[in-house]
Design a protein around this motif. Structure first.
Motif: not given
Lengths: 646, 123
Positions: A407, A414, A418, A459, B52, B54, B81-86, B88, B105-106
């Motif tokens: 994660x 990403x 990009x 993810x 951005x 995050x 770019x997501x990650x951490x909690x995403x 969403x 992203x992308x």
């Protein structure tokens, strides 16, 4: 004036006793003759007046006219005895009748004198006077004895009461007053000792004992535990000793106050009961043994249940002789260590239950000193299952940490993508798609998109992208998924499905689809170039019907089972053990991400289910997925196809 | 000429967005984090901010909040770019804060340019 002498004359004709009265006066007595005012009835009972006459006054002598008959005398004597009266009776016969005389004497007359033998009256009278004097002396002697007994009674140090057979209090000592908090006068007024008893039943029990004992025969004292209520309302537990005084109708009741002892006993008992319950209800096995040899003194239920032993098979036995410890040398070494350093923690010992099955227990053993002797306190825990599943637990921990890591890096990935994809897209603006540069850019774009898919999976894996769990019918999801994958199915593979209603499960349908697709795709790969069968079965299953391995992971309840089997190349055990690990792949470098099955594992686990696998090289692979059914408690009853119950 | 402010901690992403938007005919300023972004934002006025979500120092959401206190109707396109909690969980948050568009992203170039164009056209 002579000595007053009260004589009751039972006759209709007092003149018949004249010679006797004369004789008395000659002996310087002053006889007072008392006569019934009315002749007594000759029937069954006495009139009240007559009974009062014979019972209420004290007489020195009774003269009885034998003409009143033997039965009447018998009644007089009986009445007398009942009210504890006693005085000499001389019967007088108008005519001498020896037979009657014998009867009269047997009935209670001290002597029978015919009128014509009045000369016998004086000797008889003297004898009676002597005997009365003796009685008086005896009475004096008795008084002295009574005084001694009284002192003794007072100083015996036990609360005691002298009572008659009706338990009327005659005498009490000061301890008795102290115990009952009454003074002597109150107790004497109170009369019956029964009033002191707290319990009606006890009272009757005591009365029963007394009734059973015949006062004429010596009888050992009777002990009974009862309780009495003091004046201030305190209930005292007492041990009551009833001593029968032989030859009399009197009893001595001694009360020893045992309230304190009983209270202590009760407290001890309560505390013991409490400890007993804790000891036996605790889920961890506990043993108390001697130190050397380690003979079992106490053992709790958890130990017995865990190893299928009965109490008497363990208590009193030397641990070395008991077969429950599978490795005696390790046991011996452990005990030795405890003796040296006093305590031993988390010692894993191999145990063997009654059916010979090996279990691993983790013991903490401690030396405990009690009354100058050393004992060993053993507290254990059955860690067999935990040990068995430790690798799996470790595995799931590993998966979790890899997920977190994944994660973390997904974000950076990403950003990089990009940039790559952004420039590729801009590059397309500057070049013709069919030029060499255009084709290169197209390849870069394709690779970038693959990378983007991989990141998406990462993810998903890291739980960063959590789908929404909804009620779904697994059978329906499987059917929908099969539509997608049928185009990817190699021609040589036959597809068989058996789909039954399972009730709903709670899962993200998209992710469940991903699971099915992944497993089916893997199956196709395993059967590539072979004639094979892909079989998918969906149905309800209860926890009791699943394999033991699955059962150990699942909670009680109903489950939906999805079974996906292939007849492909199968897996070697070392491969099978690692297939759920992330980044583990058997595919050629570049053709698999190695995330597929670990993602599958993650999705199923997250939904509260379990995925299991079995595989044989050359024979094929079976995956079982168990998902908790949320609305179908009754399983296995509905075998018809019904997948429209969403 | 419409003015765009790009706030992203990744230098290459920043540069790529800058070129992409310049090619599309916009005037572009960039900032490497929320703090710098706020300094620039307070000095000038922008038609659209690409933010951005995050980032280190000052998280995107916090920057967004500050921008709104300066200019209530700031038009923000949130990217993550997501990650951490995403993405969403962050992008919907940005949306609820008033981001006009959100992109994972992308980011697809055409979609992003369309969004910018639409916001600029609003005036």
């Amino acid at each position: 004036m002579g000595l007053a002498y009260r004589i009751l004359a039972l006759t209709d004709d007092p003149s018949v006793f004249d010679p006797f009265l004369k004789g008395l006066r000659d002996e310087s007595f002053d006889p007072l003759l008392i006569l019934p005012e009315t002749p007594p009835p000759q029937g069954e009972g006495f009139s009240a007046a007559f009974e009062q006459l014979i019972t209420e006054s004290r007489y020195d002598l009774i003269l009885y006219d034998s003409r009143w008959g033997v039965p009447f005398l018998e009644k007089v004597v009986k009445t007398w005895k009942e009210c504890k009266r006693d005085c000499p009776i001389l019967a007088v016969q108008k005519e001498e009748d020896l037979d009657e005389a014998v009867c009269l004497m047997n009935t209670g007359a001290h002597d029978v004198i015919p009128l014509q033998a009045s000369a016998r009256f004086l000797p008889a009278l003297e004898r009676e006077i002597d005997s009365a004097t003796n009685r008086s002396e005896r009475r004096n002697a008795t008084n002295e004895t009574q005084r001694l007994y009284r002192v003794l009674f007072e100083s015996m140090g036990v609360a005691s009461a002298l009572c008659d057979r009706e338990l009327t209090i005659l005498l009490v000592n000061s301890e008795f007053c102290q115990l009952t908090q009454h003074n002597k006068e109150e107790l004497e007024r109170q009369k019956s000792i029964f009033r002191l008893f707290s319990d009606e039943e006890d009272m009757q029990k005591v009365a029963g004992y007394i009734e059973e004992v015949n006062s004429d025969h010596p009888h050992p004292p009777v002990k009974v535990e009862t309780s009495i209520t003091s004046k201030q309302g305190f209930v005292r537990n007492v041990v009551l000793t009833i001593a029968f005084i032989s030859g009399t109708s009197d009893l001595i009741l001694s009360f020893v106050d045992v309230s304190r002892e009983r209270l202590m006993q009760q407290r001890l008992q309560t505390s013991e009961e409490r400890f007993f319950r804790v000891f036996h209800e605790i889920e961890d096995p506990i043993l108390i043994t001697r130190a050397a040899p380690p003979v079992v003194l106490e053992v709790n239920q958890a130990f017995l249940t865990g190893l299928y032993y009965a109490l008497d098979e363990v208590v009193g036995k030397d641990l070395n002789e008991l077969e429950v410890f599978a490795r005696p040398e390790k046991l011996e070494q452990s005990i030795k260590e405890v003796e040296e350093i006093g305590t031993l923690r988390d010692m894993e010992l191999d145990m063997r239950n009654r059916s010979g099955e090996h279990r691993t227990y983790r013991w903490s053993i401690q030396q405990v000193g009690l009354d100058g002797e050393f004992f060993l306190l053993w507290i254990g825990r059955d860690i067999t299952e935990r040990k068995m599943y430790e690798p799996q637990l470790l595995q799931s921990e590993k998966l979790k940490s890899v997920g977190t890591l994944a994660g973390g890096i997904a974000h950076d990935f990403n950003n990089i993508l990009s940039v790559i994809l952004g420039y590729v897209d801009m590059g397309f603006d500057k070049t013709a798609p069919d030029s060499p540069i255009g084709r290169y850019l197209s390849e870069i774009q394709h690779a970038g998109e693959r990378a983007r898919e991989l990141i998406k999976q990462i993810l998903t894996f890291s739980q960063g992208e959590e789908g929404k769990s909804v009620r779904v019918s697994p059978g329906r999801v499987v059917k929908e998924t099969l539509r997608f994958i049928s185009s990817a199915k190699p021609e040589t593979v036959t597809l068989k499905t058996n789909i039954f209603s399972t009730g709903s499960v709670l899962i993200d349908p998209v992710r469940l689809q991903q699971v099915i697709m992944n497993l089916c795709t893997n199956a196709f790969h395993a059967m590539e170039g072979l004639d094979g069968v892909l079989e998918i079965n969906v149905g309800p299953v209860s926890i009791h019907a699943v394999s033991e391995e699955a059962r150990s992971f699942l909670r009680e309840g109903a489950y939906a089972e999805i079974e996906i089997s292939d007849t492909g190349t199968g897996m070697a055990p070392e491969v099978r053990e690692r297939i759920f690990e992330p980044f583990y792949t058997t595919k050629k470098v570049g053709s698999g991400t190695g995330l597929g099955l670990s993602v599958v594992h993650g999705i199923i686990t997250e939904a509260g289910g379990k995925i299991l696998v079995d595989s044989n090289p050359g024979k094929g692979t079976v995956f079982w997925i168990y998902l908790p059914a949320i609305d179908n408690k009754e399983t296995g009853t509905n075998n018809g196809e019904n997948i429209n119950n969403r | 000429m419409a003015r765009i402010l790009i706030i992203d901690d990744d230098e290459q992403v920043r540069r790529m967005f800058e070129l992409m938007l310049q090619d599309a005919g916009y005037e572009v300023d960039t900032a490497k984090d929320g703090v710098e972004g706020m300094q620039i934002f307070e000095k000038d006025s922008y038609d659209v901010v690409i933010l951005d979500i995050i980032m280190p120092e000052q998280e995107g959401i916090e920057t967004f909040r500050k921008m709104r206190s300066v200019q209530k109707n700031v038009k923000v396109i949130a990217v993550s770019g997501g990650g951490k909690a995403g993405p969403e969980s962050y992008l919907p948050m940005a949306k609820s804060f008033g981001a006009r568009f959100t992109f994972e992203k992308p980011v697809d170039r055409k979609e992003l340019l369309n969004a910018v164009h639409a916001l600029v056209e609003e005036g």
